[in-house]
Design an enzyme around this catalytic site. Structure first.
Site, PDB file in Angstrom:
ATOM      1  N   CYS A 129      39.280 -21.385  10.902  1.00  0.00           N
ATOM      2  CA  CYS A 129      38.286 -21.445   9.816  1.00  0.00           C
ATOM      3  C   CYS A 129      38.418 -20.307   8.823  1.00  0.00           C
ATOM      4  CB  CYS A 129      36.879 -21.463  10.405  1.00  0.00           C
ATOM      5  SG  CYS A 129      36.633 -20.229  11.697  1.00  0.00           S
ATOM      6  N   HIS A 241      31.047 -18.626   6.752  1.00  0.00           N
ATOM      7  CA  HIS A 241      31.843 -17.397   6.804  1.00  0.00           C
ATOM      8  C   HIS A 241      31.955 -16.791   5.403  1.00  0.00           C
ATOM      9  CE1 HIS A 241      32.759 -18.284  10.841  1.00  0.00           C
ATOM     10  NE2 HIS A 241      34.027 -18.581  10.772  1.00  0.00           N
TER      11      HIS A 241
END
Lengths: 340, 340
Positions: A129, A241
């Site tokens: 990710c 994130h």
């Protein structure tokens, strides 16, 4: 005519997001099956308005199925990924297991779609990710100025550790209001109201495996010449994130051209005003597909330097969406055969 | 024989910490006075077992007082700092107002104590919290290998925005458990379960003033030749700043020597094991005086590169403790005259 699609690890945070994404994007599904380990067999998961009863991965026969989106643990993919591929089912694997194998493409569709043509083993790997959102943002800049070194510090959400990670942040946070001592299980230390500079295990050189992944995956996806120094940190954010990225380029950087390229880049939204609040934060990107780029500015400490901030929903673009986009791109490139 | 000490901004988070620190470190106090703006006059603050009634800064006469530790707003220091200094009282100011003035020393006692001798105006400035812990960690490494460029990303606690900042994180977090929509007042966006890449206002070049401070203050304290590119980010941590620091040096880096120097350095604790949990996180440094260095490793992407993680209590070393240490160092260097 649609496809017969298997979702492996269907009861996890990413598995559920894959089912949701397939439905939202109207992926051409003729038949769909949700698979998981024996202990989850019989549980139910949603696919649009439908409810799917989870079947046992271990005894499932992949013959006649076109594509399987895997997001179980790495050790499960190691066994059942090749088994599915051997049965003729294209495997798009979300774990780290196959990523660095030379005959397995590691693909972000906005960045290196043509690598999908090299999927000789019938397995494609979905990158980590934290790598995905960084290479999506770097790609248009690399095309313009040729990146040579990246220093990145991450602010990674607990959703990267799955549903259990999110539950732990929730429980520890709630505990502070009722004086319950925090239970530390999913992370190495308390994550509520804290930052943990460790994701995944330590390597011999003092980097963590997550940091190593950002280095080697960026090279494989974008350009083997790019050097990456990453510091990966878990923060008490549920989903999304963030990354503080500082890049040195080969060629002189033109900030106006950089902005234009990011504005036009697929998968990127440039939201960058030099005023209070003129940037995107992780809670604002939850449920969104894009990688948001903000805080774009010249780094005056090196000749051709540029710094930016990028955020993305790590369960979507960082996992489920990218996997589904890989399948879509394989259809567009005529790489996903029908086998009915 | 002790000193007559004034604490200005005594009701704020840093002011209270200064009173606590003076008492804990047994600073030689003959007489102490707590000062604040008229609206706080009459409130009470603690100094050890004693209770001090807060007096009005605006009408206070500094004549005969030896040293005043200021931590009000910058605009208050601008007026009353020079007034106190003119009355013969040494001013140690914790705001940003005087930091970059050439005739005001900017001091971290472990790094540049001798700059205190240049305090011709009777004013010494305490650096920004995010700068202090970084230069404390950099100093022994700079002495060994000569740092030339630093890329730093910060993870800054809400206590940097005072008691109101801490209250806002608490209230917003609690609100998520009872479905209260978050009230955003102290920060630009919701801080609970989020990261905000803005501290202080934006400058013309796209950096924030906090980032600019880290650049110019590091040059003034440590070495004007050092280049610093900072990205400053507020995270949902109550107390304790963290920093991911990546340094390029002039000379070859020897990791063993770097470790030794950090182990011996004043104000630094090296706590660095390459295993699960072998580093310090912000909640673990609360109430501690040291700057903790962890995650020390070679940066292989440049010739003489080194990366590390450092954390420190931003209310203590980042503010109150450093100010008190400045006063102690001035006593040791015979720069704090008695005027009884």
């Amino acid at each position: 005519m649609g496809y017969r699609v298997a979702v492996v690890g269907a009861t996890g945070a990413v598995g559920r997001e894959i089912l949701k994404t397939l439905h939202e994007r109207e992926f051409p599904v003729d038949e769909i099956v949700a698979l998981a380990s024996p202990r989850s067999t019989g549980r139910e998961v949603s696919f649009g308005d439908r409810t799917l009863k989870v079947q046992n991965l271990e005894t499932f026969d992949f013959a006649g199925w076109n594509v399987a989106l895997f997001s179980p643990g790495a050790s499960v993919s190691a066994i059942h990924g090749p088994r599915a591929a051997k049965a003729g089912c294209i495997v798009i694997d979300n774990t780290s297991h196959f990523r660095m194998e030379p005959d397995v493409p590691l693909v972000v569709p906005e960045v290196n779609p043509n690598d999908l043509k090299k999927a000789k083993r019938g397995i494609v790997a979905n990158p980590n990710c934290s790598t995905i959102q960084m290479v999506v943002a770097l790609k248009p800049l690399h095309d313009l100025f040729t990146a040579k070194r990246v220093v990145v510090a991450t602010y990674q959400a607990v959703a990267g550790a799955g549903k259990d990670g999110m539950d732990e942040l929730f429980a520890q946070t709630k505990g502070t209001f009722v004086n319950d001592p925090p239970k530390v299980e999913q992370f190495q230390k308390q994550i509520a109201f804290n930052c943990i500079p460790q994701i995944d295990r330590f390597m011999d050189d003092g980097a963590t495996k997550e940091e190593w992944k950002m280095t080697v995956e960026t090279k494989k996806i974008l350009d083997p010449e790019i050097q990456v120094l990453a510091t990966c940190v878990r923060v008490p954010v549920f989903i999304g994130h963030s990354e503080a990225v500082v890049v040195e380029f080969e060629e002189p950087v033109d900030l106006r051209k950089a902005r234009e390229a990011l504005r036009e880049a697929e998968g990127v939204v440039l939201l960058d005003e030099r005023e209070d609040g003129g940037y995107v934060t992780p809670i604002e990107c939850v449920g969104e597909d894009a990688t948001y780029v903000s805080r774009l500015r010249i780094d005056p400490t090196v000749p051709n330097g540029l710094a930016f901030w990028c955020v993305s929903d790590n369960l979507r673009k960082g996992a489920a969406l990218n996997a589904v986009q890989i399948a879509e791109t394989m259809i567009a490139l005529d790489l996903l055969p029908h086998r009915n």
